[in-house]
Design an enzyme around this catalytic site. Structure first.
Site, PDB file in Angstrom:
ATOM      1  N   HIS A  82       1.048  -1.229  -0.034  1.00 15.70           N
ATOM      2  CA  HIS A  82       0.072  -0.099  -0.022  1.00 15.70           C
ATOM      3  C   HIS A  82       0.785   1.099  -0.027  1.00 15.70           C
ATOM      4  O   HIS A  82       1.850   1.240   0.702  1.00 15.70           O
ATOM      5  CB  HIS A  82      -1.084  -0.002   1.319  1.00 15.70           C
ATOM      6  CG  HIS A  82      -1.806   1.273   1.293  1.00 15.70           C
ATOM      7  ND1 HIS A  82      -2.979   1.122   0.883  1.00 15.70           N
ATOM      8  CD2 HIS A  82      -1.507   2.430   1.927  1.00 15.70           C
ATOM      9  CE1 HIS A  82      -3.491   2.668   0.903  1.00 15.70           C
ATOM     10  NE2 HIS A  82      -2.685   3.106   1.797  1.00 15.70           N
ATOM     11  N   ASP A 161     -15.464   2.745   7.683  1.00 12.61           N
ATOM     12  CA  ASP A 161     -14.413   3.712   7.501  1.00 12.61           C
ATOM     13  C   ASP A 161     -14.825   4.697   6.304  1.00 12.61           C
ATOM     14  O   ASP A 161     -14.602   5.954   6.432  1.00 12.61           O
ATOM     15  CB  ASP A 161     -13.228   2.990   6.926  1.00 12.61           C
ATOM     16  CG  ASP A 161     -12.351   3.856   6.208  1.00 12.61           C
ATOM     17  OD1 ASP A 161     -11.692   4.920   7.016  1.00 12.61           O
ATOM     18  OD2 ASP A 161     -11.837   3.934   5.159  1.00 12.61           O
ATOM     19  N   ARG A 168     -15.189  13.170   7.790  1.00 10.45           N
ATOM     20  CA  ARG A 168     -13.987  13.690   8.226  1.00 10.45           C
ATOM     21  C   ARG A 168     -13.532  14.584   7.161  1.00 10.45           C
ATOM     22  O   ARG A 168     -12.885  15.617   7.136  1.00 10.45           O
ATOM     23  CB  ARG A 168     -12.810  12.593   8.460  1.00 10.45           C
ATOM     24  CG  ARG A 168     -12.829  11.944   9.588  1.00 10.45           C
ATOM     25  CD  ARG A 168     -11.739  10.576   9.594  1.00 10.45           C
ATOM     26  NE  ARG A 168     -10.421  11.011   9.330  1.00 10.45           N
ATOM     27  CZ  ARG A 168      -9.691  10.394   8.783  1.00 10.45           C
ATOM     28  NH1 ARG A 168      -9.878   9.057   8.447  1.00 10.45           N
ATOM     29  NH2 ARG A 168      -8.230  10.654   8.482  1.00 10.45           N
ATOM     30  N   SER A 183      -7.658   4.257   9.668  1.00  7.99           N
ATOM     31  CA  SER A 183      -8.663   4.162   8.250  1.00  7.99           C
ATOM     32  C   SER A 183      -7.593   3.159   7.246  1.00  7.99           C
ATOM     33  O   SER A 183      -8.327   2.318   6.648  1.00  7.99           O
ATOM     34  CB  SER A 183      -8.579   5.520   7.638  1.00  7.99           C
ATOM     35  OG  SER A 183      -9.095   5.513   6.396  1.00  7.99           O
ATOM     36  N   LYS A 187      -8.526  -1.059   6.228  1.00  9.20           N
ATOM     37  CA  LYS A 187      -8.679  -1.769   4.920  1.00  9.20           C
ATOM     38  C   LYS A 187      -7.790  -2.795   4.283  1.00  9.20           C
ATOM     39  O   LYS A 187      -8.217  -3.615   3.840  1.00  9.20           O
ATOM     40  CB  LYS A 187      -8.710  -0.462   3.699  1.00  9.20           C
ATOM     41  CG  LYS A 187     -10.076   0.271   4.126  1.00  9.20           C
ATOM     42  CD  LYS A 187      -9.846   1.737   2.947  1.00  9.20           C
ATOM     43  CE  LYS A 187      -9.229   2.550   3.694  1.00  9.20           C
ATOM     44  NZ  LYS A 187      -9.323   4.128   3.355  1.00  9.20           N
TER      45      LYS A 187
HETATM   46  N1  URA Z   1      -6.313   7.505   3.084  1.00 10.70           N
HETATM   47  C1  URA Z   1      -7.066   6.708   3.656  1.00 10.70           C
HETATM   48  O1  URA Z   1      -7.404   5.727   3.275  1.00 10.70           O
HETATM   49  N2  URA Z   1      -7.693   7.007   4.974  1.00 10.70           N
HETATM   50  C2  URA Z   1      -7.301   8.391   5.363  1.00 10.70           C
HETATM   51  O2  URA Z   1      -7.671   8.626   6.415  1.00 10.70           O
HETATM   52  C3  URA Z   1      -6.324   8.943   4.764  1.00 10.70           C
HETATM   53  C4  URA Z   1      -5.763   8.729   3.494  1.00 10.70           C
END
Ligand code: URA
Length: 434
Positions: A82, A161, A168, A183, A187
Site C-alpha cells: 500500500h 471507514d 472527516r 483508516s 482496509k
Molecule cells: N487514506 C485513507 O485511506 N484514509 C485516510 O484517512 C487518509 C488517507
C-alpha cells in the site's frame, strides 16, 4: 452505552475502552447515530489524539465492520502493498507482477485517484478492455491461476471507514495520525493478506509533508498491523518530486511497461525493487534483502515480470499492442512542450504542483464523482539535479483541450526552481520501519 458519554470522555482527553470504540464503530456503520455526533467525536479524537490501544481497537473494529476477504483458499503467504499516495506513483503496477513472478500470491484491492494524487484502479482502467470489477470467486480463481489480480475496493468492505472518512473530509478532521492510520489499516486488514508492505510518502506531494510526521504514521500503522496479527514493514520514501517522468493514467502504464522491459526510470525501478524485496521477505521467498533484490533484478532482466504483467492484463480482459509505439494505450491529441525561461540547475520540482497540473488537464479528480481522461497528463523532460538551458523543454503537456494549456504551462513553470549551483538530492528511501 451512551454516545454522548463517549464523546465527552474523548473531549476531556480520557482513554476510550475497546468496548466503547466498538460501540461507536457499530453505530457508525449501522447508521444509528446522526452525522453531527460522529463529527463531534471525530473532532474530539483529532484534538485529543488516541493511545496505541485505542488506535488499534478502532482499526480492528472498522476492519470487521463489514465483509472481509477470505484468502485462505490460496496457497502460500499472501502479501499486500500500500502507498499513502503520491504523484507519478505507479509502483503498484510494477510491484504486483514482480512479486507474483517471484511466487507471491498478490490479491490486490486498490482505490481511485483523488486530488493531485493518482489511483491504481484508474491507471489499470486506462488499458483498453481492462476490467476492475471481478466477483469474489473470479478474483480468487485468478490469483490462484495467475498469482495476481487487481480489483476496485468492493462496496461492503469497511463500511464504517467509508462513512467516517466522508464525514472527516468535510469537518477538517482528515489530518489526524490515529484516524489516518486506523483508516488505512482497517482496509488492509479487511483485504486479508498476512503480510503488508507500506510505502509512506513524505515531501511536498505527500499527505505527510514532514519526515517526522511520516515516521509517526508509519510506526502507528506497523503497531496496528502487529496488533492484528499481521507482519508489516513500512518504508518512508521521498515524494518531494514525482516518481519517474510520467504523471497521468495511460502515460504511467506505458512508463511501467517500459520499466518491466528494462528501460524504466532509475528512481522508480529502485523503489519498486525495494518494495517487492520486502514482500519477498514477508512472503517467505527470501531470507535476506540483498538476495531478494537480486532475484527481482533477474526477473526484470529475464522478462518474467513483464510476462506476468501481460498475463494479468489478459486475464482481466485488457489489450495491449506492443507493435504500436504507444502500446495501444489512449493518446492525447495535443502534445505541447513547456520551455525553460532561464538556464540553471533544477533544485526543486514540486510534486504537488505537477500533480495539480495533471489533474487540471483531466488526469485526476477534484471530487470523487468527476470523470477522468485516461490519455492526458504530464511527461517531465527534466528532473531535480538536471541542468537546463533557457529555451530547452522542461516538460510535455499531453492534453485534449487546448484552452487548458496556458494555465497548466504556468503552473508547471512554477513547479521548477532553478539555481546557478546544484543542490543535494534527498534520498529516495529515508527509513525502514519494522
Ligand atoms: N487514506 C485513507 O485511506 N484514509 C485516510 O484517512 C487518509 C488517507
Amino acid at each position: 452505552m451512551n454516545v454522548i458519554e463517549i464523546i465527552t470522555k474523548k473531549r476531556d482527553g480520557l482513554e476510550m475502552s475497546p468496548a466503547e470504540i466498538e460501540f461507536m464503530v457499530q453505530a457508525i456503520s449501522a447508521g444509528s447515530i446522526p452525522d453531527y455526533q460522529i463529527s463531534a467525536w471525530a473532532m474530539a479524537v483529532y484534538l485529543q489524539g488516541m493511545s496505541d490501544a485505542e488506535t488499534t481497537a478502532l482499526a480492528l473494529a472498522m476492519a470487521y465492520s463489514g465483509e472481509v476477504m477470505d484468502l485462505s483458499a490460496l496457497e502460500g503467504i499472501k502479501v499486500d502493498k500500500h502507498s499513502t499516495g503520491g504523484v507519478g506513483d505507479k509502483t503498484t503496477m510494477v510491484v504486483i507482477p514482480l512479486a507474483a513472478a517471484a511466487g507471491i500470491p498478490v490479491a490486490k484491492m486498490s482505490g481511485r485517484g483523488l486530488g493531485h494524487t493518482g489511483g491504481t484502479i484508474d491507471k489499470f482502467e486506462s488499458i483498453p478492455g481492462f476490467k476492475v470489477e471481478l466477483s469474489r470467486e473470479e478474483f480468487i480463481a485468478q490469483v490462484d491461476r495467475v498469482k495476481a489480480a487487481v480489483i476496485s475496493q468492493s462496496g461492503n468492505l469497511v463500511p464504517a471507514d467509508k462513512k467516517l472518512y466522508a464525514i472527516r473530509d468535510v469537518t477538517a478532521t482528515i489530518e489526524s495520525i490515529p484516524l489516518i492510520a486506523s483508516s488505512i489499516m482497517s482496509k488492509k486488514i479487511a483485504a486479508g493478506a498476512q503480510g503488508i508492505v507500506l510505502d509512506v510518502k513524505t515531501g511536498q506531494g505527500a499527505f505527510m509533508k514532514e519526515q517526522e510526521q511520516a515516521l509517526r504514521l508509519a510506526e502507528t500503522m506497523v503497531r496496528i498491523g502487529r496488533g492484528a496479527g499481521r507482519q508489516v514493514v513500512a518504508l518512508i520514501t521521498d515524494m518531494s518530486q514525482p516518481l519517474g517522468y510520467c504523471v497521468g493514467n495511460a502515460l504511467e502504464v506505458k512508463e511501467s511497461i517500459d520499466l518491466l522491459q528494462g528501460r524504466g526510470p532509475k528512481d522508480l525501478e529502485a523503489l519498486c525493487i525495494e518494495l517487492a524485496a520486502h514482500m519477498l521477505i514477508l512472503g517467505g521467498k527470501s531470507d535476506h534483502i540483498e538476495t531478494a533484490r537480486g532475484k527481482l533484478r533477474d526477473l526484470l532482466v529475464s522478462g518474467a515480470a513483464l510476462a506476468k504483467f501481460d498475463d494479468l492484463v489478459v486475464a482481466q480482459g485488457g489489450h495491449l499492442q506492443y507493435d504500436l509505439p504507444g502500446y495501444g494505450l489512449p493518446q492525447a491529441s495535443i502534445k505541447e512542450k513547456v520551455f525553460a525561461e532561464e538556464s540553471g540547475y533544477i533544485t526543486k520540482l514540486d510534486a504537488m504542483k505537477v500533480g495539480h497540473s495533471a489533474m487540471l488537464l483531466g488526469a485526476g479528480r477534484e471530487k470523487l464523482e468527476d470523470q477522468i481522461d485516461p490519455a492526458v497528463g504530464i511527461e517531465l523532460v527534466k528532473k531535480r539535479g538536471d541542468y537546463v538551458q533557457a529555451g530547452e523543454p522542461l516538460a510535455i503537456m499531453h492534453a485534449n483541450r487546448r484552452e487548458l494549456l496556458p494555465p497548466v504551462c504556468q503552473l508547471l513553470l512554477e513547479s521548477f526552481q532553478l539555481s546557478d549551483t546544484a543542490a543535494n538530492n534527498p534520498p529516495l528511501i529515508y527509513q525502514t520501519v519494522t
